[in-house]
Write a protein that holds these residues in place. Structure first.
Motif, PDB file in Angstrom:
ATOM      1  N   GLU A 289      12.269   0.847   4.153  1.00  0.00           N
ATOM      2  CA  GLU A 289      11.278   1.818   3.676  1.00  0.00           C
ATOM      3  C   GLU A 289      10.254   1.179   2.738  1.00  0.00           C
ATOM      4  O   GLU A 289       9.382   1.857   2.202  1.00  0.00           O
ATOM      5  N   THR A 290      10.325  -0.126   2.560  1.00  0.00           N
ATOM      6  CA  THR A 290       9.377  -0.858   1.722  1.00  0.00           C
ATOM      7  C   THR A 290       8.055  -1.038   2.457  1.00  0.00           C
ATOM      8  O   THR A 290       8.033  -1.379   3.640  1.00  0.00           O
ATOM      9  N   LYS A 291       6.949  -0.817   1.750  1.00  0.00           N
ATOM     10  CA  LYS A 291       5.635  -1.071   2.335  1.00  0.00           C
ATOM     11  C   LYS A 291       5.405  -2.571   2.304  1.00  0.00           C
ATOM     12  O   LYS A 291       5.266  -3.173   1.242  1.00  0.00           O
ATOM     13  N   ALA A 292       5.397  -3.182   3.479  1.00  0.00           N
ATOM     14  CA  ALA A 292       5.271  -4.631   3.569  1.00  0.00           C
ATOM     15  C   ALA A 292       4.406  -5.092   4.736  1.00  0.00           C
ATOM     16  O   ALA A 292       4.364  -6.269   5.042  1.00  0.00           O
ATOM     17  N   ILE A 293       3.702  -4.168   5.381  1.00  0.00           N
ATOM     18  CA  ILE A 293       2.829  -4.500   6.503  1.00  0.00           C
ATOM     19  C   ILE A 293       1.434  -3.979   6.175  1.00  0.00           C
ATOM     20  O   ILE A 293       1.279  -2.829   5.778  1.00  0.00           O
ATOM     21  N   LEU A 294       0.442  -4.813   6.358  1.00  0.00           N
ATOM     22  CA  LEU A 294      -0.939  -4.432   6.083  1.00  0.00           C
ATOM     23  C   LEU A 294      -1.731  -4.443   7.382  1.00  0.00           C
ATOM     24  O   LEU A 294      -1.770  -5.467   8.085  1.00  0.00           O
TER      25      LEU A 294
END
Length: 105
Positions: free
Chosen positions: A59-64
């Motif tokens: 659930e970590t935001k790690a894609i841009l």
């Protein structure tokens, strides 16, 4: 603006290693917290080994998204073929490298 490190060739996160029209994502590496277009860019720029994101941190935001600059969670990225925010298609071939960025269960 979120900085993207590595050998980028444009403002949509393409790099010298992967620069097709659908190579538009950067991945925040678990080891250093920096966004890179690919594992090769990370290896060239950093002095440490890459570490994969644990399954428990999906659930970590790690894609841009390089087109609209939206940050996606790992879980979302792994289940879509295009950016949910702008609809830009992602490179389906990147799935061959999943194990380089994320632990696989």
């Amino acid at each position: 603006m979120i900085p993207v490190y590595g050998s980028t060739v444009d403002d949509e996160t393409r790099c010298i290693h992967y620069r097709t029209p659908v190579d538009i994502v950067a991945i925040r590496f678990a080891c250093c917290g920096r966004y890179y277009p690919c594992h090769l860019c990370h290896a060239e720029a950093e002095s440490h080994e890459a570490r994969q994101w644990p399954v428990a941190e999906r659930e970590t935001k790690a894609i841009l998204c390089g087109v609209c600059k939206t940050e996606l969670t790992i879980a979302t990225y792994l289940t879509v073929l295009a950016c949910p925010a702008c609809g830009s298609p992602f490179n389906e071939g990147c799935r061959l490298h999943t194990h380089l960025y994320f632990e696989v269960a």
